[in-house]
Design an enzyme around this catalytic site. Structure first.
Site: not given
Length: 269
Positions: A158, A162
């Site tokens: 990600h 995040k």
């Protein structure tokens, strides 16, 4: 237009919040009736269209969620665990469908949703996309078919902003793999490797989290045995897939009885 289900978006200023707002505005099946931000945020009191850099839409950002929920048929919530628990209580009071895409929720957090689901529909999933939910079902089936000679590793990537790891999707895939093997994930989860860890324990389900750049979301489920490997993969390139799935869940929930549901229910999987 007034007959369409009214949707409230929480966490309006975030990337997912703004994507959800755009998705509802572009839909011919729902209407945006409210947006919520935390108290003290610069957007509170402003028209959401202007706050997002466009024309006024006649919807003012509020930090009073219950007032917004009272006008809505559904709330779509991609925020943080503590906020989601409070939103669940308020959505239950308003009898609004609560679609939860929040990740990083513990078992204790999830348990606090149960009383709310007695009064309203809750749809909660670690990932709202059709592709990921199909991947989850496939993971369960493959894990069920293979024995412990196949190590299972879940690799997820990600963007660098995040805040939770493993991702909610990775944990969803891990739960599916564990269910396929007839074990509890908490008993076989291997999340941290650093230094001299010793050999991998047979039957464990491993997690690897990658964070970098603007990666939207990539998930691989690796089944590795001596002499062969099987990899199941999903790559997301646009957050719109999560927003579309969340809106689909909000609309689906209009016809359901109070209770806890997931995207398998929404998608008929």
């Amino acid at each position: 237009m007034q007959d369409l289900p009214g949707i409230v978006i929480t966490g309006a200023s975030g990337r997912m919040g703004q994507m959800l707002i755009k998705t509802v505005l572009d839909s011919d099946k729902a209407r945006l009736v409210g947006v919520v931000e935390r108290g003290g945020h610069d957007w509170v009191g402003r028209d959401i269209g202007e706050a997002m850099g466009g024309a006024a839409l006649g919807v003012i950002v509020t930090d009073e969620p219950l007032d917004a929920f009272a006008k809505a048929q559904a709330v779509i919530d991609f925020t943080a665990p503590a906020a989601t628990i409070e939103f669940a209580k308020l959505a239950a009071q308003a009898r609004a469908v609560h679609v939860i895409g929040t990740t990083g929720m513990t078992d204790e957090d999830i348990a606090q949703l149960e009383p709310c689901a007695r009064h309203a529909v809750i749809v909660r999933a670690g990932n709202m996309s059709l592709g990921v939910n199909l991947l989850t079902k496939l993971t369960q089936k493959v894990a069920q078919a293979l024995d412990e000679d196949f190590d299972i590793e879940i690799i997820e990537a990600h963007h660098h902003n995040k805040v939770d790891a493993p991702s909610g999707t990775a944990l969803m895939l891990g739960e599916a793999a564990a269910e396929g093997r007839g074990v509890a994930l908490r008993d076989v989860s291997d999340r941290g490797r650093d230094g001299i860890t010793g050999a991998r324990k047979k039957g464990d389900i491993g997690f690897t989290a990658i964070r970098g750049g603007d990666i939207v979301g990539e998930h691989d489920v690796l089944f590795a045995a001596a002499g062969e490997r099987i990899t199941l993969r999903h790559v997301a390139t646009d957050r719109a897939i999560f927003a579309r799935g969340a809106l689909k869940a909000a609309l689906w929930g209009q016809d359901q009885k109070p209770g806890e549901y997931d995207m398998f229910d929404v998608l008929g999987l």
